[in-house]
Scaffold this motif. Structure first.
Motif, PDB file in Angstrom:
ATOM      1  N   GLN A 194       0.842  -1.208   0.000  1.00 14.21           N
ATOM      2  CA  GLN A 194       0.000   0.000   0.000  1.00 14.21           C
ATOM      3  C   GLN A 194       0.877   1.259   0.000  1.00 14.21           C
ATOM      4  N   SER A 195       2.071   1.143   0.564  1.00 15.40           N
ATOM      5  CA  SER A 195       3.000   2.276   0.665  1.00 15.40           C
ATOM      6  C   SER A 195       3.884   2.417  -0.570  1.00 15.40           C
ATOM      7  N   TYR A 196       3.585   1.662  -1.614  1.00 16.68           N
ATOM      8  CA  TYR A 196       4.385   1.543  -2.838  1.00 16.68           C
ATOM      9  C   TYR A 196       4.899   2.890  -3.386  1.00 16.68           C
ATOM     10  N   GLU A 197       4.053   3.937  -3.322  1.00 13.82           N
ATOM     11  CA  GLU A 197       4.421   5.210  -3.951  1.00 13.82           C
ATOM     12  C   GLU A 197       5.632   5.849  -3.280  1.00 13.82           C
ATOM     13  N   PHE A 198       5.816   5.598  -1.968  1.00 12.25           N
ATOM     14  CA  PHE A 198       6.861   6.310  -1.236  1.00 12.25           C
ATOM     15  C   PHE A 198       7.872   5.379  -0.572  1.00 12.25           C
ATOM     16  N   ALA A 199       7.707   4.075  -0.694  1.00 11.00           N
ATOM     17  CA  ALA A 199       8.652   3.142  -0.051  1.00 11.00           C
ATOM     18  C   ALA A 199       9.715   2.727  -1.068  1.00 11.00           C
ATOM     19  N   SER A 200      10.898   2.380  -0.555  1.00 10.22           N
ATOM     20  CA  SER A 200      12.048   2.105  -1.430  1.00 10.22           C
ATOM     21  C   SER A 200      12.336   0.611  -1.525  1.00 10.22           C
TER      22      SER A 200
END
Ligand SMILES: Cc1cc2nc3c(=O)[nH]c(=O)nc-3n(C[C@H](O)[C@H](O)[C@H](O)COP(=O)(O)OP(=O)(O)OC[C@H]3O[C@@H](n4cnc5c(N)ncnc54)[C@H](O)[C@@H]3O)c2cc1C
Length: 533
Positions: A194-200
């Motif tokens: 769910q955090s795909y946009e901001f996780a590395s």
């Protein structure tokens, strides 16, 4: 104009919940909790009065060092509800002294050398989306200071091997950039938390993240061919292989190491072709356990649905994909090779055998339950921050359990968390969905929405979370299926982990990080220090 990231909460500043959306949310909270709350604004990070940095970078690192209040404030917390409220209250109890932004491996190595010799704690920071205190610089008194080591500068996809279907990716690459680089080859990593946009990528590997696909390769672990990392003792690079039986896997040592053993700098990741065929449906069950029985049979059928997510009646209602009377099973199949309608048809037969009633086919598109769920899912982190700003509680926790103990664990967690919410907060709801389905078990994911007030939110949530964590551990579950351990899960992780495994991990830590500067307090305490959680 370029968009600004929120320093205190999720995502982009300009995407925050405001205006009519905030009013609607407050109205919903009033209906659920008996109190709409009062919105607060986040403080200006320049006015937090952070203590003067205790350490100065050596000349060789001065060009990549940031001692600004804004930089330090944004790097001194992750994205848990507790983190967000602490930041909203301007209460960063243990700010990092510096942010270091290496541009290449040599600067990562120089940072580790300096930190080891100056006894400065180094906290690897990818996207900063940890929800378990993984990037919070609460390192105790045994250090001269702490630095947040932001890997965002290692942001390149270095190679794509289309024959083997794999890519060599630097650790600081975020989800969308990775997909943009491999999409022209018709490929995808197929890993979308769910955090795909901001996780590395580095953060995913360090935390053993799980994506939204419900079956098959759920955790990023399964997508790793090889890795490269820098330890304070030098580089650790594993051989790129499709599989190997050569002793304990060095990749597995780094996967889930949460920044305590090494700084992951790059990895070879397995890709898959982008799906060309899809089929989806939504099915209603009068009873959550009947839906779970269907999910179990689907998991054991090896039909391998890409999505098999069972949402309980209350959660479906809150997310506006149900009327509160039925649980909802979202089903999706996909393939790059062949049509999947037959797989969906067989899955619907299984659901029907468990009393599931499929929504009409015309409700299967973007406007149906699946589309509604997806929109709510993407917006949820912003909504969570708005609830925090209104002074109430909303947070999630998750576990995994084998099917034979599922109902016992689920019942106990719902009951004990619900009782804690009622006793501590006075009003609230606890909901559950099954996010991942395995042949031998599942991953239940719980959400708490509860009444609170500014000043009490963190303490009340800590009590509720402790009650929930106890129920999980006593029920035989894991303290985390994919959110990782960080600092926040330590009390329960320490009880779950076999004592000899802790000793073996400490021995690995001593070999790779003898000065014990990498993320102290996460997974292990520094010798002579107890966890400052
Ligand atoms: C709204 C929201 C939704 C989320 N949804 C999911 C989900 O669906 N699935 C899921 O698995 N998680 C989810 N998470 C949790 C979080 O996004 C994951 O743990 C993610 O993998 C963290 O990646 P990151 O780059 O932000 O890492 P960070 O938060 O920066 O760091 C996490 C940990 O990894 C370490 N680390 C980071 N980079 C490196 C590196 N290069 N080398 C060594 N150590 C490193 C850090 O020191 C820290 O201990 C969610 C979080 C939020 C806020």
């Amino acid at each position: 104009m370029s968009r600004r990231r929120s320093w205190w909460g999720w995502g982009w500043e300009d995407a925050a919940v405001t205006g009519d959306e905030l009013e609607r949310l407050a109205g919903m909270l009033a209906a659920f909790l008996g109190d709409a709350g009062t919105p607060r604004a986040a403080p200006d990070p320049a006015r937090l009065g952070l203590p003067v940095p205790r350490v100065r970078p050596p000349d060789a690192l001065a060009a990549i060092a940031d001692a600004s209040d804004e930089g330090r404030a944004a790097h001194s917390h992750g994205q848990s509800f507790t983190d967000v409220v602490a930041a909203l209250e301007g209460d960063l109890d243990a700010p990092c002294d510096l942010v270091l932004r290496p541009r290449d491996e040599a600067e990562v190595a120089a940072t580790l050398d300096w930190c080891s010799s100056a006894r400065v704690a180094a906290i690897p920071f990818g996207g900063g989306t940890s929800v378990v205190g993984g990037v919070t610089p609460r390192v105790g008194d045994g250090y001269a200071g702490s630095v947040s080591l932001d890997l965002g500068g290692l942001d390149r996809v270095l190679e794509v091997d289309t024959r083997s279907r794999a890519a060599r990716v630097q650790a600081g690459v975020l989800g969308p950039a990775l997909e943009r680089a491999v999409r022209p080859h018709g490929l995808t990593l197929r890993h979308q938390p769910q955090s795909y946009e901001f996780a590395s990528v580095g953060g995913w590997l360090a935390t053993r993240s799980a994506g939204h696909h419900s079956t098959f390769a759920t955790h990023v672990d399964d997508r790793v061919e090889g890795m490269r990392a820098l330890t304070p003792q030098g580089p650790l690079e594993t051989r790129r292989l499709p599989a190997s039986g050569a002793g304990p896997s060095p990749d597995r040592l780094l996967l889930g190491s949460e920044g305590t053993l090494a700084v992951i700098t790059e990895a070879w990741l397995r890709l898959v072709p982008r799906p060309l065929h899809t089929a989806r449906a939504s099915v209603r069950f009068g009873d959550f356990t009947a839906g779970a029985a269907a999910a179990r049979e689907l998991g054991q059928s090896y039909l391998l649905p890409a999505i098999c997510r069972l949402v309980d009646a209350t959660e479906a209602f809150v997310n506006r994909v149900g009327d509160g009377s039925t649980s909802l099973l979202l089903l999706g199949f996909e393939s790059a090779d062949h049509p999947v309608d037959a797989d969906l048809a067989r899955a619907l037969e299984i659901c029907a055998q468990h009393g599931g009633i499929a929504d009409p086919p015309e409700h299967r598109g973007g406007d149906g339950a699946a589309g509604g769920w997806r929109s709510a899912f993407i917006r949820l982190p912003y909504v969570r921050d708005a609830v925090a700003r209104l002074g109430h509680i909303v947070e999630t926790f998750e576990t995994a359990i084998t099917w034979d103990r599922f109902e016992g664990l689920w019942g106990a967690v719902m009951e004990r968390t619900g009782a804690a919410v009622a006793g501590i907060c006075g009003a609230g709801v606890v909901t559950c969905r099954l996010t991942h389905v395995y042949p031998d078990g599942c991953a239940p994911y719980f959400t708490v929405i509860a009444r609170s007030r500014p000043g009490a939110q963190r303490a009340q949530w800590a009590e509720v979370k402790a009650a929930a964590s106890e129920a999980i551990l006593e029920g035989g579950g894991t303290i985390t299926h994919h959110h990782a351990v960080g600092r926040d899960h330590r009390p329960w992780y320490d009880r779950q982990r076999p004592a000899l495994a802790a000793e073996a991990l400490a021995a690995a830590k001593r070999a790779l990080d003898p000065a014990w500067i990498l993320n102290p307090g996460v997974l292990l305490d520094a010798p002579g220090q107890s966890s400052p959680v």
